[in-house]
Design a protein around this motif. Structure first.
Motif, short mmCIF file in Angstrom:
data_model
loop_
_atom_site.label_atom_id
_atom_site.label_comp_id
_atom_site.label_asym_id
_atom_site.label_seq_id
_atom_site.Cartn_x
_atom_site.Cartn_y
_atom_site.Cartn_z
N ASN A 1 -2.84 0.60 -4.22
CA ASN A 1 -2.81 -0.74 -3.65
C ASN A 1 -2.28 -1.69 -4.71
O ASN A 1 -2.89 -1.86 -5.75
N ILE B 1 1.17 5.47 -0.22
CA ILE B 1 0.47 6.75 -0.17
C ILE B 1 1.33 7.76 -0.90
O ILE B 1 2.47 8.01 -0.52
N ILE C 1 0.88 -1.16 0.00
CA ILE C 1 0.00 0.00 0.00
C ILE C 1 0.91 1.21 0.00
O ILE C 1 1.80 1.31 0.85
N LYS D 1 4.21 7.47 2.44
CA LYS D 1 4.13 6.35 3.38
C LYS D 1 3.87 5.06 2.61
O LYS D 1 3.22 5.09 1.57
N TYR D 2 4.37 3.97 3.13
CA TYR D 2 4.17 2.70 2.44
C TYR D 2 4.02 1.58 3.46
O TYR D 2 4.39 1.73 4.63
N LEU D 3 3.45 0.48 3.02
CA LEU D 3 3.31 -0.70 3.87
C LEU D 3 3.38 -1.93 2.97
O LEU D 3 2.68 -2.02 1.98
N TYR E 1 -3.93 7.05 -2.46
CA TYR E 1 -3.62 5.66 -2.12
C TYR E 1 -3.49 4.79 -3.36
O TYR E 1 -4.31 4.88 -4.28
#
Lengths: 79, 130
Positions: free
Chosen positions: B62, B9, B7, B87-89, B60
């Motif tokens: 995905n 941002i 994910i 930001k990332y995940l 965002y």
């Protein structure tokens, strides 16, 4: 007899909302699903209040924590 | 080779062309480490639950992709160095997860959410600047 009746009404069994909707997997980005499960302050609602079963509660906490990491849910509410 | 979900941002003030450009760049980054993009959803501009690098909104993305497990730290490093990502995940997915993901449609609530938020966008962000 009266006492017994009173006790019964005190301990009504709560139903796990994920079990009743037959949700197998909780997506962490499904904020609509998770939002009712955090308090006004952004805390995770304990299962004793929400009535979730242990299995779903575990899945849900993980989902909420992931959602917090990516700014979908708050860690705490801003002032 | 494992399956992952990233994910990302992006900065909120990007136009369509810039978003497409960054999507290409991200695809290139993933391919660089021997992975391939399986599925890419644009969730669009959404309100962030808290401020990230002084931004109240974020765009965002995905991405479901494959990657070599030992290349993941390098992939994350690349995300950090790419200036449009705020930001990332990166999350590892099991085989069963990826099957479910490929068959299902994107979760509607995610997309619906941001439409309502964007309406309030201008007024709320101006309050913040004062």
């Amino acid at each position: 007899m009266k006492n017994q009746r009173k006790k019964r009404t005190l301990f009504t069994q709560k139903i796990c909302r994920f079990c009743s909707e037959k949700i197998q997997h909780i997506d962490f980005f499904d904020t609509k699903l998770l939002k009712p499960l955090i308090s006004e302050r952004g805390k995770i609602v304990p299962s004793r209040i929400s009535g979730n079963c242990a299995r779903h509660q575990r899945q849900m906490t993980e989902a909420i924590k992931r959602a917090r990491n990516i700014a979908l849910l708050p860690f705490s509410v801003e002032h | 080779m494992r399956n992952y979900q990233s994910i990302l941002i992006l900065k909120p003030d990007l136009d369509e062309a810039q978003v497409d450009q960054s999507v290409e760049k991200i695809t290139a980054i993933i391919n660089k480490f021997g992975g391939s993009v399986l599925k890419l959803d644009k969730w669009g501009k959404k309100r962030l639950a808290y401020r990230v690098r002084k931004n109240k909104f974020g765009y965002y993305l995905n991405v479901y992709h494959t990657c070599e497990p030992r290349e993941v730290p390098k992939l994350e490093k690349e995300y950090q160095l790419y200036e449009l990502i705020i930001k990332y995940l990166v999350i590892r997915l099991e085989e069963s997860d990826i099957e479910r993901v490929m068959s299902q449609e994107p979760v509607e609530s995610v997309i619906k959410d941001d439409e309502g938020d964007e309406g309030n966008n201008s007024s709320e962000s101006s309050d913040d600047d004062e």
